[in-house]
Design a protein around this motif. Structure first.
Motif, short mmCIF file in Angstrom:
data_model
loop_
_atom_site.label_atom_id
_atom_site.label_comp_id
_atom_site.label_asym_id
_atom_site.label_seq_id
_atom_site.Cartn_x
_atom_site.Cartn_y
_atom_site.Cartn_z
N ARG A 1 31.89 45.30 37.86
CA ARG A 1 32.62 45.05 39.09
C ARG A 1 32.15 43.73 39.73
NH1 ARG A 1 34.71 49.17 41.23
NH2 ARG A 1 32.88 50.51 40.97
N PHE A 2 33.11 42.98 40.21
CA PHE A 2 32.92 41.69 40.88
C PHE A 2 32.64 40.54 39.93
CE2 PHE A 2 31.41 44.28 44.77
CZ PHE A 2 32.73 44.58 45.10
N ASP A 3 32.62 40.79 38.62
CA ASP A 3 32.56 39.68 37.67
C ASP A 3 33.81 38.82 37.83
OD1 ASP A 3 30.18 40.45 36.56
OD2 ASP A 3 31.03 41.25 34.70
N ILE A 4 33.66 37.52 37.67
CA ILE A 4 34.81 36.62 37.62
C ILE A 4 35.16 36.44 36.15
CG2 ILE A 4 35.61 34.27 38.06
CD1 ILE A 4 33.82 34.25 40.53
N VAL A 5 36.35 36.86 35.77
CA VAL A 5 36.72 36.84 34.36
C VAL A 5 37.94 35.96 34.12
CG1 VAL A 5 35.77 39.14 33.92
CG2 VAL A 5 38.17 38.91 34.58
N VAL A 6 38.02 35.47 32.90
CA VAL A 6 39.17 34.70 32.44
C VAL A 6 39.93 35.57 31.45
CG1 VAL A 6 39.92 32.66 31.16
CG2 VAL A 6 38.04 32.48 32.79
N PHE A 7 41.24 35.69 31.67
CA PHE A 7 42.04 36.52 30.76
C PHE A 7 43.30 35.77 30.35
CE2 PHE A 7 43.80 37.40 34.90
CZ PHE A 7 45.15 37.67 34.70
N ARG A 8 43.87 36.24 29.25
CA ARG A 8 45.04 35.60 28.68
C ARG A 8 46.31 36.36 29.07
NH1 ARG A 8 44.57 31.97 24.85
NH2 ARG A 8 42.55 32.77 24.15
#
Length: 278
Positions: A123-130
């Motif tokens: 939780r609260f991770d900043i993620v990059v998604f496609r």
């Protein structure tokens, strides 16, 4: 002699690698990283094939001394490119923020380092998604494969709701420190981008419940929707600029397979970077 030569080549590989990584960080601000990656792969393949022809098809004795020296330096260059490819494909890669949805944590034009992998999402991770139009609501196929950056808010098995701007997970109030300034006030302000445009950000979250998001998420079974919690391998992703962010509230939950990594650092060049949120 051979030992000294190998040490020199290793030093050259390291120097070339640092220079090339720095160049990529600059290029990624202009070009799509995927394009840079493809071009690098083509260059590597072409030069590698040329080297193979020179060393194994043509007899070494037939190659002029200075040509051999040039080829050896090209070989070092190839090793450096190959090393960078391994790093970018399996460890981390650079990306550019092209949206306002993460203001004020991330601004348009920020270059970030993304750590590859989706095995330890928190939780609260900043993620990059496609983006995948077959999985996202209100998306056309022209947006397929675009990389978006958001923050993980809801995890599998959780019931999420917002009431009066506050996050509740399974009925328990959860604080979101990333939405507040040092004085304890929600972020709310304006800024001028590099083109002179005035941009607005506000971190207040309008009320919603996870059932609203489940209704707009593609490919869920009726049982998943009725369960009223986030299904296995799905995540609720929101932007920090809650007033304008186009996120899971509009496009639905994001499947784990679409998440390619965690945004960890903001970087200007290879020697100037800081952890996101610091």
């Amino acid at each position: 002699m051979n030992s000294e030569k190998k040490k020199s080549q290793i030093k050259l590989i390291i120097i070339f690698s640092l220079l090339l990584i720095n160049i990529v960080f600059k290029l990624v601000n202009i070009f799509n990283f995927l394009l840079v990656n493809i071009v690098a792969f083509i260059i590597i393949s072409t030069i590698f094939i040329t080297l193979v022809i020179c060393f194994y098809v043509i007899k070494k004795e037939m190659i002029h001394k200075y040509v051999r020296i040039i080829i050896e330096y090209f070989a070092v260059f190839i090793y450096a490119l190959f090393f960078i490819q391994l790093v970018f494909n399996f460890v981390a890669f650079p990306a550019v923020v092209n949206q306002t949805s993460m203001n004020p944590t991330l601004f348009e034009g920020n270059r970030i380092i993304v750590l590859n992998g989706n095995k330890d999402i928190k939780r609260f991770d900043i993620v990059v998604f496609r983006i995948d139009s077959k999985k996202q609501t209100s998306m056309n196929d022209e947006l397929d494969n675009q990389l978006w950056v958001k923050r993980v808010i809801g995890m599998p098995g959780e019931h999420i709701s917002y009431q009066n701007g506050k996050l509740y997970v399974n009925g328990k109030l959860i604080n979101e420190p990333h939405l507040y300034d040092d004085d304890g006030n929600l972020f709310n302000g304006y800024y001028q981008d590099k083109n002179g445009n005035i941009k607005y950000y506000n971190s207040f979250t309008d009320d919603f419940i996870i059932e609203d998001v489940l209704e707009v998420t593609k490919n869920l079974s009726s049982d998943d929707v009725r369960a009223g919690v986030i299904p296995d391998d799905y995540y609720l992703l929101l932007g920090d600029n809650r007033a304008t962010s186009w996120d899971s509230r509009k496009i639905g939950l994001v499947h784990k397979s679409q998440i390619i990594g965690e945004g960890r650092y903001i970087i200007n060049d290879i020697f100037n970077w800081k952890k996101i949120g610091d």
